[in-house]
Design a protein around this motif. Structure first.
Motif, PDB file in Angstrom:
ATOM      1  N   PHE A   1       0.836  -1.180   0.000  1.00 40.61           N
ATOM      2  CA  PHE A   1       0.000   0.000   0.000  1.00 40.61           C
ATOM      3  C   PHE A   1       0.876   1.236   0.000  1.00 40.61           C
ATOM      4  O   PHE A   1       2.034   1.207   0.405  1.00 40.61           O
ATOM      5  N   PHE A   2       0.319   2.308  -0.475  1.00 41.29           N
ATOM      6  CA  PHE A   2       0.906   3.636  -0.366  1.00 41.29           C
ATOM      7  C   PHE A   2      -0.141   4.521   0.285  1.00 41.29           C
ATOM      8  O   PHE A   2      -1.295   4.514  -0.128  1.00 41.29           O
ATOM      9  N   ARG A   3       0.245   5.262   1.302  1.00 39.30           N
ATOM     10  CA  ARG A   3      -0.674   6.176   1.967  1.00 39.30           C
ATOM     11  C   ARG A   3      -0.007   7.547   2.008  1.00 39.30           C
ATOM     12  O   ARG A   3       1.173   7.663   2.336  1.00 39.30           O
ATOM     13  N   ILE A   4      -0.814   8.558   1.664  1.00 33.63           N
ATOM     14  CA  ILE A   4      -0.264   9.899   1.567  1.00 33.63           C
ATOM     15  C   ILE A   4      -1.308  10.909   2.027  1.00 33.63           C
ATOM     16  O   ILE A   4      -2.501  10.694   1.811  1.00 33.63           O
ATOM     17  N   ASN A   5      -0.868  11.996   2.670  1.00 29.49           N
ATOM     18  CA  ASN A   5      -1.799  13.060   3.043  1.00 29.49           C
ATOM     19  C   ASN A   5      -1.677  14.190   2.014  1.00 29.49           C
ATOM     20  O   ASN A   5      -0.890  14.118   1.076  1.00 29.49           O
ATOM     21  N   PHE A   6      -2.462  15.263   2.210  1.00 30.66           N
ATOM     22  CA  PHE A   6      -2.465  16.344   1.232  1.00 30.66           C
ATOM     23  C   PHE A   6      -1.100  17.000   1.074  1.00 30.66           C
ATOM     24  O   PHE A   6      -0.660  17.304  -0.039  1.00 30.66           O
ATOM     25  N   THR A   7      -0.403  17.218   2.171  1.00 37.20           N
ATOM     26  CA  THR A   7       0.920  17.847   2.103  1.00 37.20           C
ATOM     27  C   THR A   7       1.894  16.952   1.348  1.00 37.20           C
ATOM     28  O   THR A   7       2.617  17.414   0.460  1.00 37.20           O
ATOM     29  N   GLY A   8       1.901  15.663   1.681  1.00 39.27           N
ATOM     30  CA  GLY A   8       2.773  14.718   0.985  1.00 39.27           C
ATOM     31  C   GLY A   8       2.434  14.610  -0.481  1.00 39.27           C
ATOM     32  O   GLY A   8       3.320  14.500  -1.343  1.00 39.27           O
ATOM     33  N   PHE A   9       1.147  14.662  -0.803  1.00 38.51           N
ATOM     34  CA  PHE A   9       0.699  14.604  -2.194  1.00 38.51           C
ATOM     35  C   PHE A   9       1.326  15.746  -2.993  1.00 38.51           C
ATOM     36  O   PHE A   9       1.893  15.537  -4.063  1.00 38.51           O
ATOM     37  N   LEU A  41       0.301  20.248 -14.282  1.00 35.35           N
ATOM     38  CA  LEU A  41      -0.078  20.651 -12.928  1.00 35.35           C
ATOM     39  C   LEU A  41       1.091  20.545 -11.957  1.00 35.35           C
ATOM     40  O   LEU A  41       1.806  19.536 -11.942  1.00 35.35           O
ATOM     41  N   ASP A  42       1.250  21.576 -11.121  1.00 37.22           N
ATOM     42  CA  ASP A  42       2.180  21.485  -9.992  1.00 37.22           C
ATOM     43  C   ASP A  42       1.408  20.902  -8.810  1.00 37.22           C
ATOM     44  O   ASP A  42       0.231  20.546  -8.944  1.00 37.22           O
ATOM     45  N   GLY A  43       2.038  20.825  -7.657  1.00 33.63           N
ATOM     46  CA  GLY A  43       1.404  20.193  -6.503  1.00 33.63           C
ATOM     47  C   GLY A  43       0.104  20.852  -6.069  1.00 33.63           C
ATOM     48  O   GLY A  43      -0.891  20.169  -5.812  1.00 33.63           O
ATOM     49  N   ASP A  44       0.091  22.183  -5.975  1.00 38.39           N
ATOM     50  CA  ASP A  44      -1.126  22.885  -5.557  1.00 38.39           C
ATOM     51  C   ASP A  44      -2.243  22.707  -6.580  1.00 38.39           C
ATOM     52  O   ASP A  44      -3.399  22.477  -6.214  1.00 38.39           O
ATOM     53  N   GLN A  45      -1.912  22.822  -7.862  1.00 36.04           N
ATOM     54  CA  GLN A  45      -2.916  22.662  -8.913  1.00 36.04           C
ATOM     55  C   GLN A  45      -3.466  21.239  -8.938  1.00 36.04           C
ATOM     56  O   GLN A  45      -4.662  21.031  -9.122  1.00 36.04           O
ATOM     57  N   ALA A  46      -2.579  20.250  -8.740  1.00 36.32           N
ATOM     58  CA  ALA A  46      -3.006  18.852  -8.743  1.00 36.32           C
ATOM     59  C   ALA A  46      -3.932  18.566  -7.564  1.00 36.32           C
ATOM     60  O   ALA A  46      -4.928  17.847  -7.704  1.00 36.32           O
ATOM     61  N   GLY A  96       9.322  10.866   4.542  1.00 34.94           N
ATOM     62  CA  GLY A  96       8.242  11.298   5.415  1.00 34.94           C
ATOM     63  C   GLY A  96       7.015  11.828   4.694  1.00 34.94           C
ATOM     64  O   GLY A  96       6.013  12.135   5.319  1.00 34.94           O
ATOM     65  N   ALA A  97       7.066  11.920   3.356  1.00 32.81           N
ATOM     66  CA  ALA A  97       5.929  12.454   2.600  1.00 32.81           C
ATOM     67  C   ALA A  97       4.833  11.409   2.397  1.00 32.81           C
ATOM     68  O   ALA A  97       3.689  11.762   2.147  1.00 32.81           O
ATOM     69  N   PHE A  98       5.194  10.131   2.490  1.00 33.32           N
ATOM     70  CA  PHE A  98       4.212   9.069   2.305  1.00 33.32           C
ATOM     71  C   PHE A  98       4.639   7.844   3.096  1.00 33.32           C
ATOM     72  O   PHE A  98       5.773   7.740   3.535  1.00 33.32           O
ATOM     73  N   GLU A  99       3.696   6.914   3.263  1.00 32.49           N
ATOM     74  CA  GLU A  99       3.975   5.635   3.913  1.00 32.49           C
ATOM     75  C   GLU A  99       3.726   4.530   2.897  1.00 32.49           C
ATOM     76  O   GLU A  99       2.837   4.649   2.048  1.00 32.49           O
ATOM     77  N   THR A 100       4.485   3.459   2.993  1.00 29.63           N
ATOM     78  CA  THR A 100       4.279   2.317   2.108  1.00 29.63           C
ATOM     79  C   THR A 100       4.669   1.026   2.805  1.00 29.63           C
ATOM     80  O   THR A 100       5.512   1.025   3.696  1.00 29.63           O
ATOM     81  N   SER A 101       4.027  -0.037   2.365  1.00 27.83           N
ATOM     82  CA  SER A 101       4.392  -1.364   2.877  1.00 27.83           C
ATOM     83  C   SER A 101       5.400  -2.033   1.942  1.00 27.83           C
ATOM     84  O   SER A 101       5.853  -3.136   2.214  1.00 27.83           O
TER      85      SER A 101
END
Length: 172
Positions: A1-9, A41-46, A96-101
């Motif tokens: 799995f990959f898990r990410i929040n808005f900031t990491g996205f 798209l950059d990060g904010d636009q995406a 630290g931007a995302f988590e993964t297994s």
């Protein structure tokens, strides 16, 4: 799995130097305008792109399609040689931007395989369908909008999952 929040996205999109995303519609979200077709798209636009739902008659369903369009764009960018040759720097910048297994060793193996073979990726998306209703879901104490799935589409999703598990190439 990959898990990410808005900031990491946003950090992932920006670390990749932005992504090219296909939009099915012309629409606006936050302070951004998107055109039907390709959008860089950059990060904010995406993030505004994947969060938008009120701009569409189909609401959450289109939001889900837009989220998959960005995931597809990220995968296409990540597997490009320009990104892969500097993968260690890119991964280090995203600590630290995302988590993964997925173990780091497996990620490295996938990257080396991609660099050596340049394999084309077959990215297939599918979403179950259903009818909207207002019910009390298990996860909330009050009524909310939910989708009652159409069993035919659930069965098709199960078939696609079984094909992936059997290492078959999906054609949808």
């Amino acid at each position: 799995f990959f898990r990410i929040n808005f900031t990491g996205f946003k950090e992932v999109i920006d670390a990749l130097g932005g992504v090219n995303v296909y939009s099915e519609y012309d629409f606006s979200a936050a302070t951004y305008k998107y055109v039907k077709g390709e959008n860089f798209l950059d990060g904010d636009q995406a993030l505004a792109f994947v969060r938008s739902r009120y701009a569409f008659a189909s609401g959450d369903r289109q939001r889900g399609k837009n989220q998959m369009a960005v995931i597809k764009a990220v995968i296409n960018k990540v597997v490009s040689p320009a990104i892969l040759v500097n993968y260690k720097t890119t991964l280090d910048s995203l600590a630290g931007a995302f988590e993964t297994s997925v173990p780091y060793s497996q990620i490295t193996k996938l990257i080396q395989n991609q660099l050596n073979e340049g394999t084309q990726w077959n990215i297939v998306t599918y979403s179950v369908d259903g009818k909207g209703a207002t019910l009390k879901p298990y996860s909330l104490s009050s009524r909310a909008y939910v989708m009652i799935p159409d069993q035919t589409t659930v069965d098709h999703a199960k078939k696609l999952i079984a094909q992936v598990n059997n290492n078959e190439i999906l054609t949808q």
